[in-house]
Design an enzyme around this catalytic site. Sequence first.
Site, PDB file in Angstrom:
ATOM      1  N   ALA A   1      -9.069  27.561   2.507  1.00 29.60           N
ATOM      2  CA  ALA A   1      -8.615  26.362   3.211  1.00 29.60           C
ATOM      3  C   ALA A   1      -7.113  26.442   3.401  1.00 29.60           C
ATOM      4  O   ALA A   1      -6.436  27.222   2.733  1.00 29.60           O
ATOM      5  CB  ALA A   1      -8.980  25.105   2.418  1.00 29.60           C
TER       6      ALA A   1
ATOM      7  N   ARG B   1       0.849  -1.189   0.000  1.00 33.19           N
ATOM      8  CA  ARG B   1       0.000   0.000   0.000  1.00 33.19           C
ATOM      9  C   ARG B   1       0.890   1.246   0.000  1.00 33.19           C
ATOM     10  O   ARG B   1       1.730   1.403   0.875  1.00 33.19           O
ATOM     11  CB  ARG B   1      -0.900   0.042   1.241  1.00 33.19           C
ATOM     12  CG  ARG B   1      -1.798  -1.178   1.408  1.00 33.19           C
ATOM     13  CD  ARG B   1      -2.929  -1.158   0.413  1.00 33.19           C
ATOM     14  NE  ARG B   1      -3.886  -2.205   0.676  1.00 33.19           N
ATOM     15  CZ  ARG B   1      -4.170  -3.168  -0.187  1.00 33.19           C
ATOM     16  NH1 ARG B   1      -3.557  -3.236  -1.346  1.00 33.19           N
ATOM     17  NH2 ARG B   1      -5.077  -4.085   0.109  1.00 33.19           N
ATOM     18  N   GLU B   2       0.704   2.114  -0.983  1.00 33.24           N
ATOM     19  CA  GLU B   2       1.431   3.380  -1.046  1.00 33.24           C
ATOM     20  C   GLU B   2       0.446   4.509  -0.769  1.00 33.24           C
ATOM     21  O   GLU B   2      -0.667   4.516  -1.306  1.00 33.24           O
ATOM     22  CB  GLU B   2       2.058   3.566  -2.429  1.00 33.24           C
ATOM     23  CG  GLU B   2       3.126   2.542  -2.736  1.00 33.24           C
ATOM     24  CD  GLU B   2       3.678   2.646  -4.143  1.00 33.24           C
ATOM     25  OE1 GLU B   2       4.613   1.892  -4.444  1.00 33.24           O
ATOM     26  OE2 GLU B   2       3.181   3.477  -4.948  1.00 33.24           O
TER      27      GLU B   2
ATOM     28  N   GLU C   1      -6.169  31.039   8.462  1.00 39.81           N
ATOM     29  CA  GLU C   1      -6.328  30.872   7.016  1.00 39.81           C
ATOM     30  C   GLU C   1      -7.357  31.845   6.449  1.00 39.81           C
ATOM     31  O   GLU C   1      -7.149  32.417   5.380  1.00 39.81           O
ATOM     32  CB  GLU C   1      -6.706  29.435   6.676  1.00 39.81           C
ATOM     33  CG  GLU C   1      -5.578  28.446   6.839  1.00 39.81           C
ATOM     34  CD  GLU C   1      -4.435  28.647   5.848  1.00 39.81           C
ATOM     35  OE1 GLU C   1      -4.620  29.291   4.791  1.00 39.81           O
ATOM     36  OE2 GLU C   1      -3.330  28.147   6.136  1.00 39.81           O
TER      37      GLU C   1
ATOM     38  N   GLU D   1       4.101  34.225   0.263  1.00 37.28           N
ATOM     39  CA  GLU D   1       4.873  34.760  -0.859  1.00 37.28           C
ATOM     40  C   GLU D   1       4.566  34.043  -2.179  1.00 37.28           C
ATOM     41  O   GLU D   1       4.579  34.654  -3.246  1.00 37.28           O
ATOM     42  CB  GLU D   1       6.367  34.645  -0.531  1.00 37.28           C
ATOM     43  CG  GLU D   1       7.268  35.341  -1.501  1.00 37.28           C
ATOM     44  CD  GLU D   1       8.712  35.269  -1.048  1.00 37.28           C
ATOM     45  OE1 GLU D   1       9.505  34.605  -1.734  1.00 37.28           O
ATOM     46  OE2 GLU D   1       9.034  35.874  -0.005  1.00 37.28           O
TER      47      GLU D   1
ATOM     48  N   GLU E   1      -5.923  34.526   3.747  1.00 39.85           N
ATOM     49  CA  GLU E   1      -6.325  34.374   2.351  1.00 39.85           C
ATOM     50  C   GLU E   1      -7.368  35.386   1.904  1.00 39.85           C
ATOM     51  O   GLU E   1      -7.360  35.806   0.750  1.00 39.85           O
ATOM     52  CB  GLU E   1      -6.837  32.953   2.098  1.00 39.85           C
ATOM     53  CG  GLU E   1      -5.749  31.909   2.204  1.00 39.85           C
ATOM     54  CD  GLU E   1      -6.207  30.518   1.803  1.00 39.85           C
ATOM     55  OE1 GLU E   1      -7.395  30.335   1.440  1.00 39.85           O
ATOM     56  OE2 GLU E   1      -5.366  29.606   1.865  1.00 39.85           O
TER      57      GLU E   1
ATOM     58  N   GLU F   1      -5.056  12.441   4.705  1.00 40.18           N
ATOM     59  CA  GLU F   1      -5.589  13.788   4.871  1.00 40.18           C
ATOM     60  C   GLU F   1      -7.017  13.803   5.399  1.00 40.18           C
ATOM     61  O   GLU F   1      -7.864  13.035   4.967  1.00 40.18           O
ATOM     62  CB  GLU F   1      -5.548  14.549   3.542  1.00 40.18           C
ATOM     63  CG  GLU F   1      -6.032  15.984   3.674  1.00 40.18           C
ATOM     64  CD  GLU F   1      -5.945  16.762   2.368  1.00 40.18           C
ATOM     65  OE1 GLU F   1      -6.167  17.983   2.408  1.00 40.18           O
ATOM     66  OE2 GLU F   1      -5.661  16.158   1.321  1.00 40.18           O
TER      67      GLU F   1
ATOM     68  N   GLU G   1       1.672  32.550  -2.955  1.00 42.41           N
ATOM     69  CA  GLU G   1       0.227  32.349  -3.035  1.00 42.41           C
ATOM     70  C   GLU G   1      -0.411  33.500  -3.815  1.00 42.41           C
ATOM     71  O   GLU G   1      -0.207  34.663  -3.493  1.00 42.41           O
ATOM     72  CB  GLU G   1      -0.338  32.293  -1.606  1.00 42.41           C
ATOM     73  CG  GLU G   1      -1.676  31.693  -1.470  1.00 42.41           C
ATOM     74  CD  GLU G   1      -2.024  31.440  -0.012  1.00 42.41           C
ATOM     75  OE1 GLU G   1      -2.782  30.499   0.242  1.00 42.41           O
ATOM     76  OE2 GLU G   1      -1.565  32.188   0.888  1.00 42.41           O
TER      77      GLU G   1
END
Length: 192
Positions: free
Chosen positions: A81, A42-43, A97, A143, A101, A124, A145
Site C-alpha cells: 500500500a 472536532r479534531e 507502489e 530510502e 515495494e 483517509e 523503507e
Amino acid sequence: MAERDDPHLVETTLSRQELLRGHFLHVVREQVALPSGAEASREFVIHPGAVMIVPLLDDGRVVLERQYRHPMGRVMIEFPAGKLDPGEDRLECARRELQEETGYTAREWALAGQLHPVISYSTEFIDIWFARGLSAGTRRLDEEEFLDVFAATPQQLLDWCRDGTVTDAKTLIAMLWLQNVLAGTWQLDWRP
C-alpha cells in the site's frame, strides 16, 4: 444513503484551526454546529488518500509484506500500500507502489472498492486494487523503507486474520474482498 437524506445528523463547520502541519500529518480542529444547534469541537487528520494492492500470483498465493510499524511497536503483516502523491492517478499509484515495494508488475488490474480506515479522526480513504498476471522484477524501496516480501495462500492469510496475527485494518478488509472474489460472490472488472 446520501447526506441529503440525513439532515438531522449533519454537522456544519463554523471555523477551522490548523494544529499541526508535518511532513506526513496535517491535523486540524474545527468548531461545528450540531444538529441540535449546540456547538462542539472536532479534531482530525487530513489525509491525501492511499491505495492498497491485493497481488494474486498464478499459483493462487497472494503477495504480502512484513514491515515494522513504529506507532504499533511491532512488525505487521499487510498487503502492499502507499499514499497518493498530489495529483496522482489512483491506478498509477497502485502500479508504482506494487513495483516499488514488491518488485512485481501486473498485466491486469481491477478496482474492488474503497475503505475509510479511521472515520472518527481522519479523512483517509484507501482504494482496494487487485492485480494479476504478475511478473517479478526489482524493488525500488524509499530510502527510509525496510520490508520483507513473501507469498502466502489465502487460507494462511485467513487463519492469520482469525488468530490475531494480522490486525492491520486494510489487510483485514482486503481479506474480506479476497474471500468473496475467490468464492465467486463478488465480481471484479479486470482491465489491462
